[in-house]
Write an enzyme that holds these catalytic residues in place. Structure first.
Site, PDB file in Angstrom:
ATOM      1  NE  ARG A  86      -3.933   0.321   0.512  1.00 42.56           N
ATOM      2  CZ  ARG A  86      -4.784  -0.024  -0.350  1.00 42.56           C
ATOM      3  NH1 ARG A  86      -4.780   0.646  -1.338  1.00 42.56           N
ATOM      4  NH2 ARG A  86      -5.640  -1.111  -0.163  1.00 42.56           N
ATOM      5  CG  HIS A 124      -2.589   2.888  -7.900  1.00 36.38           C
ATOM      6  ND1 HIS A 124      -2.803   3.603  -6.810  1.00 36.38           N
ATOM      7  CD2 HIS A 124      -4.022   2.442  -8.267  1.00 36.38           C
ATOM      8  CE1 HIS A 124      -3.959   3.668  -6.322  1.00 36.38           C
ATOM      9  NE2 HIS A 124      -4.756   3.143  -7.006  1.00 36.38           N
ATOM     10  CD  GLN A 167      -9.628  -2.618  -6.974  1.00 37.91           C
ATOM     11  OE1 GLN A 167     -10.817  -3.249  -7.271  1.00 37.91           O
ATOM     12  NE2 GLN A 167      -9.566  -1.777  -6.179  1.00 37.91           N
ATOM     13  CD  GLU A 214      -4.508   5.749  -9.206  1.00 36.08           C
ATOM     14  OE1 GLU A 214      -4.955   6.235  -8.195  1.00 36.08           O
ATOM     15  OE2 GLU A 214      -4.904   5.099 -10.028  1.00 36.08           O
ATOM     16  NE  ARG A 224      -2.948  -4.617  -6.656  1.00 31.99           N
ATOM     17  CZ  ARG A 224      -4.036  -3.689  -5.953  1.00 31.99           C
ATOM     18  NH1 ARG A 224      -3.531  -2.520  -5.560  1.00 31.99           N
ATOM     19  NH2 ARG A 224      -5.119  -4.579  -5.889  1.00 31.99           N
ATOM     20  CG  ASP A 263     -12.134   6.033  -6.915  1.00 31.49           C
ATOM     21  OD1 ASP A 263     -12.437   5.190  -6.400  1.00 31.49           O
ATOM     22  OD2 ASP A 263     -11.029   6.179  -7.913  1.00 31.49           O
TER      23      ASP A 263
HETATM   24  O1  TA6 Z   1      -7.092   4.092  -8.461  1.00 30.95           O
HETATM   25  C1  TA6 Z   1      -8.197   4.350  -7.498  1.00 30.95           C
HETATM   26  C2  TA6 Z   1      -8.584   3.046  -7.107  1.00 30.95           C
HETATM   27  O2  TA6 Z   1      -9.028   2.533  -8.243  1.00 30.95           O
HETATM   28  C3  TA6 Z   1      -9.748   3.356  -6.227  1.00 30.95           C
HETATM   29  O3  TA6 Z   1     -11.167   3.063  -6.379  1.00 30.95           O
HETATM   30  C4  TA6 Z   1      -9.293   2.319  -5.010  1.00 30.95           C
HETATM   31  O4  TA6 Z   1      -9.899   1.190  -4.978  1.00 30.95           O
HETATM   32  C5  TA6 Z   1      -7.839   2.459  -4.976  1.00 30.95           C
HETATM   33  O5  TA6 Z   1      -7.715   2.302  -6.644  1.00 30.95           O
HETATM   34  C6  TA6 Z   1      -7.253   1.366  -4.469  1.00 30.95           C
HETATM   35  O6  TA6 Z   1      -7.201   0.296  -4.855  1.00 30.95           O
HETATM   36  P1  TA6 Z   1      -6.810  -1.038  -3.931  1.00 30.95           P
HETATM   37  O7  TA6 Z   1      -7.037  -2.337  -4.766  1.00 30.95           O
HETATM   38  O8  TA6 Z   1      -5.291  -0.896  -3.844  1.00 30.95           O
HETATM   39  O9  TA6 Z   1      -7.342  -1.260  -2.564  1.00 30.95           O
END
Ligand code: TA6
Length: 301
Positions: free
Chosen positions: A75, A167, A94, A271, A99, A212
């Protein structure tokens, strides 16, 4: 005065320096020091987690609560989002898998001026619905600025449609004193309001609640003004048609296990990538390049 002179004499002599060591969670990490700056890169996710000019505060934010473990995202710093952004219904997980993969160090070079460049490679992707056979490299150049480049070569015989994003988590002293410029007039998808499409009307974007947003069809860089730190951060990019701006604010910060409840005050994500309507269509044998250059300077008040 003696002190200062000794420091610069020593820095010129003992830099650049690249050390390979076990970082947090015993994950392999590169510690880089140049005449201008220091940086840290984990092979896990090829993630830059630290960049700092010797005379400035750190440029990148890293959560005190971040995990450093196999299969888990870190993070903070610069997570590499590939080959998909967000959580599309037809995708497992996600923000893709780059990563959470353990990348290989392929190359390291030190220039006569002290600039350090490293190249990392993602373990080969076996052909899958999400990702055809491809080669994915990440270059990091550390000097007075931090430059990163994600290079994807489609080695398959079919078109590769994917998203990518650097990101980046920027460190700020107080989110209340931050503004972002360079996006006025640009359309964006507001993820806070079910991806509603809007147009940016502000010269300077202020963060006063959860933000966001996916800004679309924008190829030029942005600037982050940090009035508390009296610093301006320039986010330049190449090969990127989207810019994402994110701050989780209070509720999302509390909901994230690997993020401190108050840490939303010390970070903002800006980003650079190609996401949503800007996703990339890469023909067989073709290469895509996504480049970001992060630099900073003191602001004169
Ligand atoms: O880049 C923004 C985003 O897509 C947000 O919607 C939020 O979810 C963030 O990324 C972090 O995502 P993560 O999967 O690292 O918790």
């Amino acid at each position: 005065m003696a002190q200062t002179r000794t420091k610069s004499a020593e820095s010129k002599a003992s830099f650049p320096r690249v050390t390979f060591l076990d970082g947090r969670g015993d994950l392999p990490m590169l510690e880089i020091t140049t005449p201008w700056s220091s940086a840290e890169i984990y092979l896990h996710g090829a993630q830059v987690t630290h960049f700092k000019k010797h005379d400035e505060a750190p440029l990148l934010f890293l959560s005190q609560c971040s995990r450093f473990a196999a299969g888990q995202p870190i993070r903070g710093g610069i997570p590499i989002i590939f080959p998909w952004f967000g959580k599309p219904a037809d995708k497992p997980g996600q923000h893709g898998f780059a990563r959470v993969r353990d990348w290989e160090l392929k190359e390291m070079a030190v220039s006569p001026d002290g600039t350090v460049t490293v190249r990392l490679r993602m373990p080969e992707c076996a052909d899958s619905p999400e990702c055809p056979a491809c080669t994915v490299d990440f270059m990091v150049t550390v000097n007075v600025a931090l430059t990163v480049e994600l290079v994807v070569l489609n080695r398959s015989s079919r078109e590769f449609i994917f998203e990518n994003c650097l990101h980046t988590y920027f460190a700020v002293a107080d989110i209340g004193a931050v503004s972002i410029t360079g996006l006025k007039g640009v359309d964006y998808l507001d993820q806070v309001e079910a991806f509603a499409r809007k147009t940016e009307t502000n010269d300077a974007i202020r963060i006063t609640s959860e933000v966001d947003r996916i800004y679309l069809d924008t190829s030029h860089g942005v600037e982050i003004q940090d009035a508390s730190l009296k610093r301006m951060i320039r986010v330049e990019k190449e090969g990127a048609n989207s810019t994402v701006v994110w701050n989780p604010w209070i509720a999302k910060a509390r909901a994230m296990q690997d993020f401190g409840d108050e840490e939303y005050r010390q970070m903002v994500c800006v980003e650079s990538g190609n996401v949503a309507l800007n996703k990339i269509k890469l023909a067989p044998g073709q290469t895509s390049r996504l480049k970001g250059k992060l630099s900073s300077a003191a602001t004169v008040v």
